[in-house]
Structures are given as C-alpha cells and as structure tokens.
Enzyme design. Structure first.
Site, PDB file in Angstrom:
ATOM      1  N   GLY A  31       0.839  -1.195   0.000  1.00 18.58           N
ATOM      2  CA  GLY A  31       0.000   0.000   0.000  1.00 18.58           C
ATOM      3  C   GLY A  31       0.866   1.233   0.000  1.00 18.58           C
ATOM      4  N   GLY A  32       0.253   2.384   0.295  1.00 16.20           N
ATOM      5  CA  GLY A  32       0.979   3.634   0.246  1.00 16.20           C
ATOM      6  C   GLY A  32       2.086   3.744   1.278  1.00 16.20           C
ATOM      7  N   GLY A  34       3.873   1.068   2.548  1.00  9.52           N
ATOM      8  CA  GLY A  34       4.918   0.056   2.430  1.00  9.52           C
ATOM      9  C   GLY A  34       4.377  -1.263   1.920  1.00  9.52           C
ATOM     10  N   VAL A  36       4.093  -5.825   2.801  1.00  6.22           N
ATOM     11  CA  VAL A  36       4.188  -6.940   3.747  1.00  6.22           C
ATOM     12  C   VAL A  36       4.594  -8.189   2.981  1.00  6.22           C
ATOM     13  CG1 VAL A  36       2.990  -8.344   5.471  1.00  6.22           C
ATOM     14  CG2 VAL A  36       2.403  -5.922   5.208  1.00  6.22           C
ATOM     15  N   ASP A 145      -7.481   3.873  15.899  1.00 10.17           N
ATOM     16  CA  ASP A 145      -7.778   3.521  14.505  1.00 10.17           C
ATOM     17  C   ASP A 145      -8.400   2.125  14.419  1.00 10.17           C
ATOM     18  OD1 ASP A 145      -7.958   4.011  11.779  1.00 10.17           O
ATOM     19  OD2 ASP A 145      -5.947   3.277  11.342  1.00 10.17           O
TER      20      ASP A 145
END
Length: 305
Positions: A31-32, A34, A36, A145
């Site tokens: 994703g933006g 990094g 996995v 979050d």
C-alpha cells in the site's frame, strides 16, 4: 510503478535473507505506506512470519516514530488478541521493518463483504477485541484507529471458532508520551469509526472512550452489515459522525435484543461523557459477563460463553 532505489520491492526480492534469519518467500500485499512479505525462519524449520517494510518515500520523522511505536506497543502488551511482534530492525539501507506472527485468515472487513455476522460470532469477536483494547487501556494506550480492516480473523485452536487479532497500533496515543508529535488539526484515523472528538481534531480529549466509540461502530456494522455512518466524501462522513443521529440499529437488524441495540447506541454517543465509561463495561452490558481481568488474560470464545 517503476522500481525505485531502496524501495521495499527492490530491497526484499524473493530469496533475499534479512538479518541472517528470515528468507523472503513472496509479497503478501502493499500500500501507500509500504509492503508486507511472507518469510521463513532460517533456524526454525516450518516457521513462517510476516515482515512489514516501511516505504522510504513516507519515512519522515513522524512516520518512523509511529512505525517503531507500533512494534513496541504490540510487543509490550503481549495479548492473545493482539498480533504478536517478534522483532523490529532496519535493513542495511536503513529501511525499517517489523516481523510479525503470520496470520492465516481474513480481515473483518473482508468477512463483512459477505454480509452481517451471526449473533454468537459477533459477540465472540466483541469480547476478544474488547479484551485487547482493555489491555491497551490499562497501559495508558488508546488505539485510535480501530476498524474492520484492523481486526483479523483466524481459526482458533479448537478448529471451529474464530480468534480475533487487533492490528496496527501505529497512530495510538500513549498517555503522557511526547515521542510522536501531536498534530492539533490533523485527522488521524478512519472517519467512519472515528469518535467526534477525534474527527474534529481535539486530540487532547482522546481517551479510552474514543475506542469505545470505534468498537461500537464496528459492532453496529457486524450486526447491520453496513457502517453506521456512510457518505460519498470524507467531509460528509465526518459531518454525520459529529452532528447526525446514528441510524437505528434496531431497524437495520430487527432481531437483536433491545439491550444490545441500546448498548451500541450508547457507545456511539456524540459526547464521550454519554458513552460507556470503558470498554469492559460496554462488553459486559452487551454479553452479560465481565471480561477476564489481568494483562495477559485469555479471552473466552464462543464455547466458553
């Protein structure tokens, strides 16, 4: 996208070895922030881990601090319903990474795409996530979050029930901490699950009741099959979170007991003082039994009631 110098994709090619311990086997997702990767342990045959690598393009001071904090908090809490962290370090080029336990399952967000959850399954997830949050709150940590994307569902040891794992403490708030700069007007979190005090940037008012709101929003969605607050733009969602009455859960899920719908709506109160005082009280009000106490307590699943 073209490969960049020191990018995670280039630094972690399949077959590359990290810290003489982890052999990269493939990319799980990116994703933006990094990527996995799945990796195997060099000295423990059969042991697999997940390695999260922060993209250098977003590795400013705050992002690095949050990334490290995510690892430190999960390791410090050591809770069965929080994803386990095995290590935190940097690649030779300085790119930071976290080594997690490898989870085999799906996120609650993925599960919700198939519709609402059964009553017992939703209550079990509520108890487990509630236990994880209560452990964090006892240590003075507010997640900030919590959302279906940050709750991962795996098969429990009994092979039948579901075990929930809370992910991503990266933007959590630590009571009294000055490690990460507080941004007074920045929006940190996900608007659909964000309490009004957080959505309006009043970070000094964020406390455990902020997570109570988020957990209430997650429970609402588990039963209704749709988020409590919806909109086509972020400002529209934020407006509804802050000003509009929560749509009736009883109308979305008519079979629910009245104490459950009332309890969820109380968790979603606009004023934090009108919500449940803490996660444990909320969970007990809905499920009828208190959470186990203690930092590393085991959370009862469906079979344990």
């Amino acid at each position: 996208m073209a490969a960049m110098v020191h990018s995670p994709a280039r630094s972690l090619d399949v077959g590359s070895v990290i810290a003489d311990t982890y052999t990269v086997e493939g990319l799980i997702g990116k994703g933006g922030m990094g990527a996995v990767f799945i990796a195997s342990h060099a000295r423990l045959p059969g042991k697999k881990v997940a390695i999260k690598v922060l993209h250098p393009d977003v590795a400013d001071g705050d992002s690095l601090a949050r990334f490290k904090r995510e690892a430190e908090i999960a390791s410090r809490l050591g809770h069965p319903n929080i994803v386990a962290v095995h290590d935190w370090n940097q690649l030779p080029d300085g790119t930071p990474y976290i080594v997690y336990e490898l989870l085999d399952g799906e996120s609650l967000a993925d599960r919700l795409r198939r519709g609402p959850l059964a009553y017992d399954e939703a209550m079990s997830i509520l108890r487990q996530v509630g236990s994880a949050l209560a452990a964090a709150h006892r240590e003075g940590i507010v997640h900030r979050d919590l959302k279906p994307q940050n709750i991962f569902l795996v098969q429990a040891d009994d092979g039948v029930s579901v075990k929930a794992k809370v992910l991503d403490f990266g933007i959590s708030k630590i009571r009294g901490s000055t490690t990460v700069k507080t941004q007074d007007t920045a929006m940190l979190g996900t608007p659909q699950y964000m309490a009004p005090e957080q959505a309006t940037g009043q970070h000094e008012h964020v406390d455990g009741r902020t997570d109570v709101f988020a957990l209430g929003a997650v429970v609402y969605e588990m039963f209704a099959g749709v988020p409590a607050f919806q909109g086509s733009t972020i400002p529209e969602v934020v407006f509804k979170v802050v000003y509009e009455e929560t749509p009736s859960l009883a109308e979305k899920a008519p079979g629910l007991p009245p104490h459950v719908t009332a309890g969820v709506h109380r968790a979603l109160a606009k004023k934090s003082s009108d919500r449940w005082d803490d996660v444990g009280t909320f969970v007990e009000a809905l499920t009828g039994s208190p959470l186990a106490s203690g930092k590393r307590s085991i959370v009862p699943g469906v079979a344990a009631g």
